[in-house]
Scaffold this motif. Structure first.
Motif, PDB file in Angstrom:
ATOM      1  N   ASN A  44      30.652  40.890   8.939  1.00  0.00           N
ATOM      2  CA  ASN A  44      30.736  41.577   8.056  1.00  0.00           C
ATOM      3  C   ASN A  44      30.629  40.711   6.637  1.00  0.00           C
ATOM      4  O   ASN A  44      31.652  39.996   6.329  1.00  0.00           O
ATOM      5  CB  ASN A  44      32.307  42.358   7.881  1.00  0.00           C
ATOM      6  CG  ASN A  44      32.450  43.089   6.398  1.00  0.00           C
ATOM      7  OD1 ASN A  44      31.510  43.094   5.582  1.00  0.00           O
ATOM      8  ND2 ASN A  44      33.485  43.567   6.303  1.00  0.00           N
ATOM      9  N   ILE A  45      29.364  40.695   6.134  1.00  0.00           N
ATOM     10  CA  ILE A  45      29.264  39.839   4.843  1.00  0.00           C
ATOM     11  C   ILE A  45      29.260  40.600   3.672  1.00  0.00           C
ATOM     12  O   ILE A  45      29.215  39.765   2.443  1.00  0.00           O
ATOM     13  CB  ILE A  45      27.780  39.124   5.124  1.00  0.00           C
ATOM     14  CG1 ILE A  45      26.859  39.904   5.676  1.00  0.00           C
ATOM     15  CG2 ILE A  45      28.065  37.901   5.981  1.00  0.00           C
ATOM     16  CD1 ILE A  45      25.429  39.062   5.888  1.00  0.00           C
ATOM     17  N   LYS A  46      29.350  41.762   3.634  1.00  0.00           N
ATOM     18  CA  LYS A  46      29.425  42.636   2.353  1.00  0.00           C
ATOM     19  C   LYS A  46      30.551  42.232   1.442  1.00  0.00           C
ATOM     20  O   LYS A  46      30.300  42.011   0.388  1.00  0.00           O
ATOM     21  CB  LYS A  46      29.566  44.031   2.746  1.00  0.00           C
ATOM     22  CG  LYS A  46      28.976  44.924   1.599  1.00  0.00           C
ATOM     23  CD  LYS A  46      27.720  45.556   1.855  1.00  0.00           C
ATOM     24  CE  LYS A  46      27.222  46.376   0.978  1.00  0.00           C
ATOM     25  NZ  LYS A  46      25.807  46.459   1.097  1.00  0.00           N
ATOM     26  N   SER A  47      31.780  42.092   2.146  1.00  0.00           N
ATOM     27  CA  SER A  47      32.878  41.493   1.257  1.00  0.00           C
ATOM     28  C   SER A  47      32.922  40.157   0.714  1.00  0.00           C
ATOM     29  O   SER A  47      33.326  40.101  -0.595  1.00  0.00           O
ATOM     30  CB  SER A  47      34.041  41.390   2.235  1.00  0.00           C
ATOM     31  OG  SER A  47      34.347  42.440   3.098  1.00  0.00           O
ATOM     32  N   PHE A  89      30.625  40.859  -2.324  1.00  0.00           N
ATOM     33  CA  PHE A  89      31.113  41.497  -3.466  1.00  0.00           C
ATOM     34  C   PHE A  89      32.361  40.307  -4.039  1.00  0.00           C
ATOM     35  O   PHE A  89      32.387  40.669  -5.252  1.00  0.00           O
ATOM     36  CB  PHE A  89      32.126  42.742  -2.912  1.00  0.00           C
ATOM     37  CG  PHE A  89      31.541  43.843  -2.572  1.00  0.00           C
ATOM     38  CD1 PHE A  89      30.307  44.455  -3.421  1.00  0.00           C
ATOM     39  CD2 PHE A  89      31.375  44.730  -1.339  1.00  0.00           C
ATOM     40  CE1 PHE A  89      29.504  45.496  -3.234  1.00  0.00           C
ATOM     41  CE2 PHE A  89      30.806  45.933  -1.209  1.00  0.00           C
ATOM     42  CZ  PHE A  89      29.836  46.218  -2.058  1.00  0.00           C
ATOM     43  N   LYS A 130      38.888  37.556   0.653  1.00  0.00           N
ATOM     44  CA  LYS A 130      39.953  38.588   1.089  1.00  0.00           C
ATOM     45  C   LYS A 130      41.518  38.081   0.452  1.00  0.00           C
ATOM     46  O   LYS A 130      42.425  38.857   0.895  1.00  0.00           O
ATOM     47  CB  LYS A 130      39.949  39.242   2.667  1.00  0.00           C
ATOM     48  CG  LYS A 130      38.792  40.090   2.949  1.00  0.00           C
ATOM     49  CD  LYS A 130      39.100  41.352   2.185  1.00  0.00           C
ATOM     50  CE  LYS A 130      37.916  42.137   2.276  1.00  0.00           C
ATOM     51  NZ  LYS A 130      38.150  43.729   1.832  1.00  0.00           N
ATOM     52  N   LEU A 190      32.700  51.670   0.332  1.00  0.00           N
ATOM     53  CA  LEU A 190      31.920  50.477  -0.245  1.00  0.00           C
ATOM     54  C   LEU A 190      32.276  50.266  -1.631  1.00  0.00           C
ATOM     55  O   LEU A 190      32.559  49.116  -2.101  1.00  0.00           O
ATOM     56  CB  LEU A 190      30.676  51.429  -0.568  1.00  0.00           C
ATOM     57  CG  LEU A 190      29.306  50.499  -0.865  1.00  0.00           C
ATOM     58  CD1 LEU A 190      29.040  49.359   0.425  1.00  0.00           C
ATOM     59  CD2 LEU A 190      28.191  51.330  -0.714  1.00  0.00           C
ATOM     60  N   LEU A 199      32.030  49.261   8.862  1.00  0.00           N
ATOM     61  CA  LEU A 199      32.134  47.719   8.680  1.00  0.00           C
ATOM     62  C   LEU A 199      30.887  47.143   7.720  1.00  0.00           C
ATOM     63  O   LEU A 199      31.092  46.254   7.267  1.00  0.00           O
ATOM     64  CB  LEU A 199      32.147  46.982   9.891  1.00  0.00           C
ATOM     65  CG  LEU A 199      33.372  47.036  11.068  1.00  0.00           C
ATOM     66  CD1 LEU A 199      32.967  46.247  12.201  1.00  0.00           C
ATOM     67  CD2 LEU A 199      34.636  47.015  10.356  1.00  0.00           C
ATOM     68  N   HIS A 200      29.886  47.815   7.862  1.00  0.00           N
ATOM     69  CA  HIS A 200      28.864  47.598   7.023  1.00  0.00           C
ATOM     70  C   HIS A 200      29.121  48.027   5.548  1.00  0.00           C
ATOM     71  O   HIS A 200      28.462  47.565   4.613  1.00  0.00           O
ATOM     72  CB  HIS A 200      27.417  48.198   7.420  1.00  0.00           C
ATOM     73  CG  HIS A 200      26.678  47.400   8.324  1.00  0.00           C
ATOM     74  ND1 HIS A 200      26.450  47.439   9.584  1.00  0.00           N
ATOM     75  CD2 HIS A 200      25.898  46.272   8.016  1.00  0.00           C
ATOM     76  CE1 HIS A 200      25.755  46.600  10.211  1.00  0.00           C
ATOM     77  NE2 HIS A 200      25.419  45.704   9.049  1.00  0.00           N
ATOM     78  N   GLY A 230      32.000  47.686   4.314  1.00  0.00           N
ATOM     79  CA  GLY A 230      32.755  46.731   3.855  1.00  0.00           C
ATOM     80  C   GLY A 230      34.308  46.789   4.254  1.00  0.00           C
ATOM     81  O   GLY A 230      35.087  46.013   3.938  1.00  0.00           O
ATOM     82  N   ALA A 231      34.528  47.672   5.185  1.00  0.00           N
ATOM     83  CA  ALA A 231      35.897  47.727   5.783  1.00  0.00           C
ATOM     84  C   ALA A 231      36.250  46.472   6.582  1.00  0.00           C
ATOM     85  O   ALA A 231      35.294  46.013   7.276  1.00  0.00           O
ATOM     86  CB  ALA A 231      35.858  49.130   6.591  1.00  0.00           C
ATOM     87  N   ASP A 232      37.470  46.188   6.556  1.00  0.00           N
ATOM     88  CA  ASP A 232      37.849  44.717   7.376  1.00  0.00           C
ATOM     89  C   ASP A 232      38.150  45.179   8.852  1.00  0.00           C
ATOM     90  O   ASP A 232      37.710  44.598   9.983  1.00  0.00           O
ATOM     91  CB  ASP A 232      38.791  44.195   6.804  1.00  0.00           C
ATOM     92  CG  ASP A 232      38.672  43.531   5.465  1.00  0.00           C
ATOM     93  OD1 ASP A 232      37.777  42.619   5.348  1.00  0.00           O
ATOM     94  OD2 ASP A 232      38.949  44.297   4.389  1.00  0.00           O
TER      95      ASP A 232
END
Lengths: 193, 251
Positions: A12-15, A18, A178, B67, B93-94, B96-98
């Motif tokens: 998961n690279i979105k985080s 962001f 996070k 998102l 998950l895409h 942005g959920a962990d």
């Protein structure tokens, strides 16, 4: 600033994207060696299983590129573990950037090590304005054994390396994206290097 | 040292928080993103978003919400409700959920746990269990605790771990909504039985209830909704008291 996140399909690279956005920077995903090699700073993320992540790195030819990079590189979580010599997870040979091995926590503790833990023995500009005993968020079942290149340690079962540094390469076991304000400070420090 | 986690839970319907959110300082307590940011500021360690009206039609609304939360909130969060396939999890998950939380779908098809942990890693697979104690024995219930099964809690917990879950979220139907404390005896048994973290849920009413569930119930995290939403308990005061009682918390 030309900031690239190595995008090889692991996790998961979105985080992370962001988190940099909240600092006012645009981090661009890339799996193109020509783009990565010319970036000012490179983030090497990773979540998931080590041997399959390494396989994906090899398929994109990034396994030979990453150790040759000259700009500051920050490995996060599995990214950091893959930068070590070897990991027990999937009996996987790493990129050999950090001279240590990655082992699994024993059954004497709950696995994964999940939640907020303190960082100690911090050194390096990566921890500017971050204090001994500050909290970071971690989720992992394997850890990098403590070594000369440790720039932070944490305690869970044993004292292990929760951050590493060798020349232009940095690695953190925790998730700065996070880890609240402390994590944001670390990402800012990386950008300031 | 690893700290015990305090986890506020937000019920979501059509992209809005539902029932029982009364934050005096907030302009719009119905906006989950605003509320999530507030909780992160107030010292929450993690958040859970539960889509209580999970339907195909509102799936996109949920994705948009996830998102936005990922964009603006800098602590980890779990999303649950209506998740029944690898594709569902991939989408969340895409966004942005962990972590994701599965419940009834895992009981109906336990292989889902294996599939998810293999594809995404154990660390993001939370299995929620709703259970009720009937004549001394704990039984798993489905659909928000409304449908009983003959599956025994402790057997199921062991199976969940063996199939690769990274965490168990245990809600006692006997305690949920009572504000009389968590199901510490069952929690302690669970914590001894499995080697993955346990989140205690159901029954939070006072600060001491949290202290008890960490000490007596051996829980790794404690989840609550209304005591936080109505500001009956402040997270900072809660953590200060826990620290006084020698429980490790992040302050």
């Amino acid at each position: 600033m030309d900031l690239k996140i190595v995008n090889y399909g692991a996790g998961n690279i979105k985080s992370i994207q962001f988190a940099f956005q909240r600092l006012g920077y645009n981090a661009v995903l890339s799996n193109n060696p020509d783009e990565i090699i010319t970036a000012d700073k490179v983030i090497f993320p990773g979540v998931g299983e080590a041997s399959s992540a390494m396989q994906m790195l090899k398929e994109s030819g990034l396994d030979s590129l990453i150790p040759k990079l000259k700009q500051p590189v920050l490995g996060i979580c599995l990214g950091m573990q893959l930068m070590c010599n070897y990991t027990e997870e999937g009996d996987t040979k790493g990129l050999g950037i950090f001279n240590t091995n990655v082992k699994r926590f024993s059954k004497s503790v709950k696995v994964p090590h999940m939640g907020w833990n303190t960082i100690k023995n911090i050194k390096s500009d990566l921890f500017k304005n971050i204090s001994e005993g500050d909290y970071m968020y971690l989720v992992h079942s394997y850890y990098a054994a403590n070594c000369d290149e440790s720039i932070a340690t944490s305690d869970y079962e044993i004292e292990y390396a929760s951050a590493l540094e060798n020349d232009n390469f940095f690695g953190v076991q925790f998730h700065p994206e996070k880890s609240g304000k402390t994590g944001a400070q670390l990402l800012k420090n990386f950008l300031d290097l | 040292m690893l700290t015990k986690r305090i986890v506020p839970c937000l019920d979501i319907k059509d992209g809005r928080t539902v029932k029982g959110v009364n934050f005096v300082d907030l302009r719009d307590a119905g906006d989950p993103v605003v509320l999530a940011k507030q909780y992160a500021e107030l010292g929450a360690d993690e958040l859970v978003f539960l889509d209580i009206a999970a339907t195909l039609e509102n799936r996109k609304t949920m994705h948009d919400m996830v998102l936005k939360v990922a964009e603006q909130v800098n602590i980890p969060f779990t999303v649950g409700g209506g998740i029944s396939s690898v594709e569902d999890v991939d989408d969340l998950l895409h966004c942005g959920a962990d972590k994701v939380s599965i419940n009834s779908s895992a009981v109906k098809r336990p292989e889902l746990i294996n599939e998810l942990s293999k594809k995404f890693g154990s660390q993001c697979v939370v299995v929620a269990i709703d259970a009720k104690q009937i004549e001394g024995e704990w039984f798993v219930h489905l659909a928000g605790g409304t449908i009983p099964t003959d599956i025994k809690l402790f057997d199921w917990a062991k199976e969940i771990e063996d199939r690769g879950a990274g965490e168990i979220l245990f809600t006692s139907m006997n305690h949920d909504g009572t504000k009389g404390g968590f199901a510490n005896e069952a929690l302690a048994t669970l914590s001894e039985l499995v080697n993955i973290p346990i989140i205690a849920s159901g029954g939070a009413g006072t600060i001491q209830h949290f202290a008890d569930t960490f000490k007596l119930g051996k829980a790794d995290a404690a989840l609550a909704a209304s005591v936080f939403h109505f500001e009956e308990i402040s997270i900072i005061e809660l953590k200060e008291e826990l620290r006084k009682q020698n429980i490790e918390v992040r302050l």
